[in-house]
Motif scaffolding. Structure first.
Motif, PDB file in Angstrom:
ATOM      1  N   LEU A   1       2.473   3.322 -44.832  1.00 13.58           N
ATOM      2  CA  LEU A   1       2.652   1.866 -45.492  1.00 13.58           C
ATOM      3  C   LEU A   1       3.952   1.275 -44.698  1.00 13.58           C
ATOM      4  N   PRO A   2       5.158   1.948 -45.117  1.00  9.86           N
ATOM      5  CA  PRO A   2       6.257   1.430 -44.650  1.00  9.86           C
ATOM      6  C   PRO A   2       6.320   0.893 -43.108  1.00  9.86           C
TER       7      PRO A   2
ATOM      8  N   ASP B   1       4.239  -2.376 -43.188  1.00 12.21           N
ATOM      9  CA  ASP B   1       5.014  -3.291 -43.735  1.00 12.21           C
ATOM     10  C   ASP B   1       6.177  -3.926 -42.962  1.00 12.21           C
ATOM     11  N   SER B   2       6.480  -2.978 -42.311  1.00 10.37           N
ATOM     12  CA  SER B   2       7.864  -3.319 -41.249  1.00 10.37           C
ATOM     13  C   SER B   2       7.157  -4.259 -40.150  1.00 10.37           C
TER      14      SER B   2
ATOM     15  N   LYS C   1       6.142  -7.831 -41.442  1.00 14.70           N
ATOM     16  CA  LYS C   1       7.415  -8.587 -41.763  1.00 14.70           C
ATOM     17  C   LYS C   1       8.000  -9.097 -40.511  1.00 14.70           C
TER      18      LYS C   1
ATOM     19  N   ARG D   1       3.720 -11.130 -38.894  1.00 15.90           N
ATOM     20  CA  ARG D   1       2.766 -11.700 -39.971  1.00 15.90           C
ATOM     21  C   ARG D   1       2.493 -13.101 -39.507  1.00 15.90           C
TER      22      ARG D   1
ATOM     23  N   LEU E   1      -4.960  -1.520 -47.728  1.00 19.52           N
ATOM     24  CA  LEU E   1      -4.481  -2.606 -47.237  1.00 19.52           C
ATOM     25  C   LEU E   1      -5.422  -3.883 -47.195  1.00 19.52           C
TER      26      LEU E   1
ATOM     27  N   ASP F   1      -0.456 -13.295 -47.130  1.00 25.26           N
ATOM     28  CA  ASP F   1      -0.751 -11.834 -47.517  1.00 25.26           C
ATOM     29  C   ASP F   1      -1.889 -11.106 -47.560  1.00 25.26           C
TER      30      ASP F   1
END
Length: 202
Positions: free
Chosen positions: A131-132, A135-136, A139, A142, A164, A191
């Motif tokens: 997940l990290p 997420d990166s 960021k 996106r 997700l 999102d």
């Protein structure tokens, strides 16, 4: 942004039915290379901008075939590797596969997130690296036109993507296996992460 989550091609471990989720061995079979080449041909009209791979040999070799001739480099990402199976790594006996199936069904059907093979990873452990990384990636890209290919493994993808994706739950992921070089196409809008294609299903 769009993301193609790709399962690697057929590997020697698949053929030999060896649990091989840890070390850099068991590369692609000839069939696996052909599968990866066929996927590369299928995606040739897609403007892929980034390719990431699990560190396991079968995934790296798949990514290399997908990247061939594109000029893109491959970024190896530990978050994409298959979940560690502890003391049954390298084994192929029925008892070991039964133990693995019990853990897998505990995760996918009963939300027993702490279940693990001795010395291996539980669901929380896999989340803490998968997940990290996602997420990166989000960021950075996106709100862009980036198209990323992430070469990973059936177990990790099916165990993680329900966390997700808007329309995919654990029951769906459990009952819809990802075969070699199947992919999950995801569109990122703000999102929201929407599954456009899962394996053979649009």
């Amino acid at each position: 942004m769009r993301i193609y989550f790709v399962r690697h091609g057929e590997s020697e471990a698949n053929i030999q039915q060896i649990i091989s989720n840890r070390s850099y061995q068991h590369g692609l079979t000839d069939k696996g290379r052909a599968q990866a080449a066929a996927l590369a041909d299928h995606l040739k009209g897609v403007r892929i901008t980034r390719i990431f791979s699990s560190p396991l040999m079968r995934a790296v070799q798949t990514a290399e075939i997908l990247a061939d001739g594109s000029g893109l480099s491959i970024t190896v990402e530990d978050g994409l590797r298959e979940f560690d199976c502890g003391v049954i790594e390298g084994k192929s006996d029925p008892e070991s596969w039964y133990s693995l199936r019990q853990v897998w069904e505990g995760w996918m059907l009963h939300q027993q997130w702490e279940s693990r093979i001795e010395g291996g990873e539980n669901h929380f452990d896999v989340r803490q690296r998968f997940l990290p990384f996602i997420d990166s990636l989000l960021k950075q890209f996106r709100h862009t036109d980036e198209v990323a290919v992430l070469v990973s493994h059936g177990g990790t993808l099916r165990a993680m993507l329900p966390l997700l994706l808007d329309s995919i739950d654990f029951a769906y992921a459990y009952s819809h296996p990802l075969h070699n070089t199947d992919y999950v196409l995801v569109e990122v809008n703000g999102d929201s992460m929407t599954c456009l294609h899962w394996g053979g299903i649009a």
